[in-house]
Structures are given as C-alpha cells and as structure tokens.
Scaffold this active site. Structure first.
Site, PDB file in Angstrom:
ATOM      1  N   ASP A   5       0.830  -1.190   0.000  1.00  0.00           N
ATOM      2  CA  ASP A   5       0.000   0.000   0.000  1.00  0.00           C
ATOM      3  C   ASP A   5       0.871   1.249   0.000  1.00  0.00           C
ATOM      4  O   ASP A   5       2.008   1.229   0.487  1.00  0.00           O
ATOM      5  CB  ASP A   5      -0.916   0.009   1.229  1.00  0.00           C
ATOM      6  CG  ASP A   5      -2.142   0.878   1.049  1.00  0.00           C
ATOM      7  OD1 ASP A   5      -3.218   0.324   0.766  1.00  0.00           O
ATOM      8  OD2 ASP A   5      -2.023   2.109   1.173  1.00  0.00           O
ATOM      9  N   ASP A   8       3.582   2.184  -4.562  1.00  0.00           N
ATOM     10  CA  ASP A   8       2.786   3.118  -5.349  1.00  0.00           C
ATOM     11  C   ASP A   8       2.623   2.491  -6.725  1.00  0.00           C
ATOM     12  O   ASP A   8       3.553   2.485  -7.527  1.00  0.00           O
ATOM     13  CB  ASP A   8       3.496   4.468  -5.443  1.00  0.00           C
ATOM     14  CG  ASP A   8       2.712   5.484  -6.269  1.00  0.00           C
ATOM     15  OD1 ASP A   8       1.626   5.125  -6.783  1.00  0.00           O
ATOM     16  OD2 ASP A   8       3.182   6.626  -6.405  1.00  0.00           O
ATOM     17  N   VAL A   9       1.442   1.972  -6.999  1.00  0.00           N
ATOM     18  CA  VAL A   9       1.255   1.233  -8.247  1.00  0.00           C
ATOM     19  C   VAL A   9       1.354   2.129  -9.475  1.00  0.00           C
ATOM     20  O   VAL A   9       1.487   1.631 -10.600  1.00  0.00           O
ATOM     21  CB  VAL A   9      -0.087   0.462  -8.265  1.00  0.00           C
ATOM     22  CG1 VAL A   9      -0.134  -0.577  -7.164  1.00  0.00           C
ATOM     23  CG2 VAL A   9      -1.273   1.411  -8.183  1.00  0.00           C
ATOM     24  N   ASN A  62      -5.905  -4.830  -6.238  1.00  0.00           N
ATOM     25  CA  ASN A  62      -7.023  -4.099  -5.652  1.00  0.00           C
ATOM     26  C   ASN A  62      -6.815  -2.592  -5.626  1.00  0.00           C
ATOM     27  O   ASN A  62      -7.772  -1.831  -5.538  1.00  0.00           O
ATOM     28  CB  ASN A  62      -7.246  -4.606  -4.217  1.00  0.00           C
ATOM     29  CG  ASN A  62      -8.224  -3.756  -3.440  1.00  0.00           C
ATOM     30  OD1 ASN A  62      -9.433  -3.837  -3.628  1.00  0.00           O
ATOM     31  ND2 ASN A  62      -7.703  -2.910  -2.544  1.00  0.00           N
ATOM     32  N   TYR A  85     -13.134   6.469 -14.281  1.00  0.00           N
ATOM     33  CA  TYR A  85     -13.233   5.281 -13.429  1.00  0.00           C
ATOM     34  C   TYR A  85     -13.877   4.137 -14.195  1.00  0.00           C
ATOM     35  O   TYR A  85     -13.405   2.995 -14.148  1.00  0.00           O
ATOM     36  CB  TYR A  85     -14.049   5.616 -12.174  1.00  0.00           C
ATOM     37  CG  TYR A  85     -14.032   4.527 -11.135  1.00  0.00           C
ATOM     38  CD1 TYR A  85     -12.950   4.380 -10.264  1.00  0.00           C
ATOM     39  CD2 TYR A  85     -15.108   3.654 -11.000  1.00  0.00           C
ATOM     40  CE1 TYR A  85     -12.936   3.380  -9.294  1.00  0.00           C
ATOM     41  CE2 TYR A  85     -15.102   2.664 -10.037  1.00  0.00           C
ATOM     42  CZ  TYR A  85     -14.018   2.534  -9.192  1.00  0.00           C
ATOM     43  OH  TYR A  85     -14.005   1.539  -8.230  1.00  0.00           O
ATOM     44  N   LYS A 127     -12.064   0.603 -15.145  1.00  0.00           N
ATOM     45  CA  LYS A 127     -12.568  -0.689 -14.683  1.00  0.00           C
ATOM     46  C   LYS A 127     -12.980  -1.588 -15.850  1.00  0.00           C
ATOM     47  O   LYS A 127     -12.889  -2.818 -15.752  1.00  0.00           O
ATOM     48  CB  LYS A 127     -13.731  -0.475 -13.716  1.00  0.00           C
ATOM     49  CG  LYS A 127     -13.314   0.125 -12.380  1.00  0.00           C
ATOM     50  CD  LYS A 127     -12.240  -0.714 -11.691  1.00  0.00           C
ATOM     51  CE  LYS A 127     -11.959  -0.250 -10.278  1.00  0.00           C
ATOM     52  NZ  LYS A 127     -10.926  -1.091  -9.604  1.00  0.00           N
ATOM     53  N   ALA A 177     -20.337  -1.045  -1.748  1.00  0.00           N
ATOM     54  CA  ALA A 177     -20.098  -1.746  -0.486  1.00  0.00           C
ATOM     55  C   ALA A 177     -20.002  -0.734   0.649  1.00  0.00           C
ATOM     56  O   ALA A 177     -19.564   0.408   0.450  1.00  0.00           O
ATOM     57  CB  ALA A 177     -18.824  -2.573  -0.558  1.00  0.00           C
ATOM     58  N   THR A 189     -18.064   0.416   2.864  1.00  0.00           N
ATOM     59  CA  THR A 189     -16.723   0.651   3.377  1.00  0.00           C
ATOM     60  C   THR A 189     -16.702   1.971   4.149  1.00  0.00           C
ATOM     61  O   THR A 189     -17.646   2.759   4.099  1.00  0.00           O
ATOM     62  CB  THR A 189     -15.711   0.739   2.224  1.00  0.00           C
ATOM     63  OG1 THR A 189     -16.061   1.854   1.389  1.00  0.00           O
ATOM     64  CG2 THR A 189     -15.722  -0.543   1.389  1.00  0.00           C
TER      65      THR A 189
END
Length: 262
Positions: free
Chosen positions: A40, A63-64, A90, A156, A160, A189, A191
């Site tokens: 993360d 850091d992706v 994720n 987004y 996706k 969800a 969260t």
C-alpha cells in the site's frame, strides 16, 4: 518490516489493502492460511493492518502508479518470501464525480495510470515468477462502473472496463503456464470511504439501496468471500471470468426501483 523465518506454503500479495475491500480480502486470505503481504502507498497503515492479521504477515510500500516502485517492491517481496502464489490487484482511486464537461485530462490520466498501468506492471512482474514455477493466481478488482454506464464517472468506468479486458487477455495468455486470472466486479459496499460519502451527503444510501435488487449495500466481507473462492483450489477450472458481486445491480434492466419489483 516483518522478518520471516521460513518460506510459507502460499504467499498472497494484495495491493491497496490497508483499508476497505482490500483489507477485507486480506482478512479472508489470512484466515484461509495464506501469508498475506499488504502492499500500500500508506505504509504506516499497512504496517498496522499486517500486525492486526498476525506476526506471520507482512507489509510493503507500493505506489502502483510508479513502474520502478512496483518492480522494486515485487522483487523485495520475492526476496523475503521466496515466491508469490496469489496476487490481488485491488489498488485504485476514486474519480471526481464531475460532469464530463468539467473533467480534466490530468485527472483522467491519473485514474487510468493507477488502475490500468498499476495492474499491468504488478501483474507482469509477478507473472514472471509464477510462469517460472508453473502456477499462480491473479485476481483483479473491476467494478459495476466497468460494466454499466455511471454518469460523471468516465475515467473510473473506462479504467474498470480496461481491468476486465486485461483480465481476459492475461487469462488466455497465461493459462498454459498454470496461471489463473479472474476478476470480480463489486457493486456499492459499506466501506469506511462510502460511509464518509454518505455522511457528507455525497451519496444517498436509501436511493442506492432502492436501485439494488437485494435492497442493500454489500458488506465488504461478502465481496472478500468471493475473492477468496476465486483464489482457492476450489476455483481450479475458473479463468478469464468477471464475476459480478453487486446484489443484482447489473442484472436489473426494468424501470422503477429494483428492490420494489414483484
């Protein structure tokens, strides 16, 4: 960093797992017997979450959006644990929720870079090890935004949808190497992030619930349980699939409130 004393039977790396659905998946995979590595950008929270799972679990900063950082982090994980058996892509960021005419290219690019470039590089580096071993599982997190049209969520949704496309492509390419690649497409969800948006008045929970045939938002653990199944030997003949975990959101095509249908 957590020090390891032996190579575990299975190692699961989850990106963006310091919170939300990612951490719910981390809990499920840890309970299933995997040694979990939380990767993360928030290294302090990743450290805390790994400690919550137990002393055998690990964490690393990643850091992706940075190719060099992903390459270095995957190499570091391999050095510490000897292998990566499961990768869950994720990590992601939300978008601006602005009308199309008010969206910027910089914001659009940032979202694609995190979701698509990040998944591509992380999968590529991990697959090198999996191919050498002749086995592995990669699970990607898509979204209902990549399957249906959500106004104001262009970047987004495009990201996706790209996740779903790459999932199918990689699944076909790597199946002969013993690697399964699947994705789940969660709906809304409950969260901490979504709850904060509800509390701030940016999301109408009652309206969302009416749009969902099951009449409620998901508990993150319900999504994590499907993820754990796809990462398990029980899903040994499943690859290239995009599994909706959305309470029926994408199935509904009638007018009116989905949860009020008779």
């Amino acid at each position: 960093m957590t020090q390891t004393t032996s190579i575990p039977q299975t190692v699961a790396v989850i990106t963006g797992a310091a919170d939300g659905i990612g951490f719910a998946i981390a809990e499920q995979l840890a309970a299933a017997g995997h040694r979990v590595v939380i990767a993360d950008l928030d290294v302090a929270k990743a450290r805390q979450r790994a400690a919550t799972l137990g002393p055998q679990h690990d964490f690393i900063r990643m850091d992706v959006a940075s190719e060099s950082e992903v390459v270095a982090a995957i190499a570091e994980i391999a050095m510490r644990h000897g292998q990566i058996d499961v990768l869950v892509n994720n990590a992601g960021i939300g978008d601006s929720h602005l009308p199309t005419l008010e969206q910027s290219v910089d914001s659009f690019d940032r979202i694609l870079r995190v979701h698509l470039n990040g998944l591509f590089v992380t999968s590529r580096e991990t697959a090198r090890m999996m191919i050498a071993r002749g086995a592995g599982v990669i699970l990607n997190i898509s979204s209902i935004a990549g399957i249906t049209g959500l106004p104001r969520r262009n970047a987004y949704g495009a990201a996706k949808a790209g996740v779903a496309a790459m999932t199918r492509s990689m699944a076909c390419e790597w199946a002969r190497h013993g690697i399964r690649v699947n994705a789940i497409a969660p709906g809304y969800a409950k969260t901490a992030l979504v709850q904060s948006l509800i509390d701030a008045g940016r999301l109408d929970e009652a309206r969302l619930a009416r749009r969902i045939p099951m009449g409620r938002l998901a508990d993150p653990r319900e999504i994590a349980q499907v993820a754990a199944f796809l990462c398990s030997p029980a899903a040994s003949y499943v690859t290239g699939s995009i599994v909706s975990v959305d309470g029926g959101w994408t199935a509904f095509g009638d007018f009116g409130d989905a949860s009020a249908q008779e």
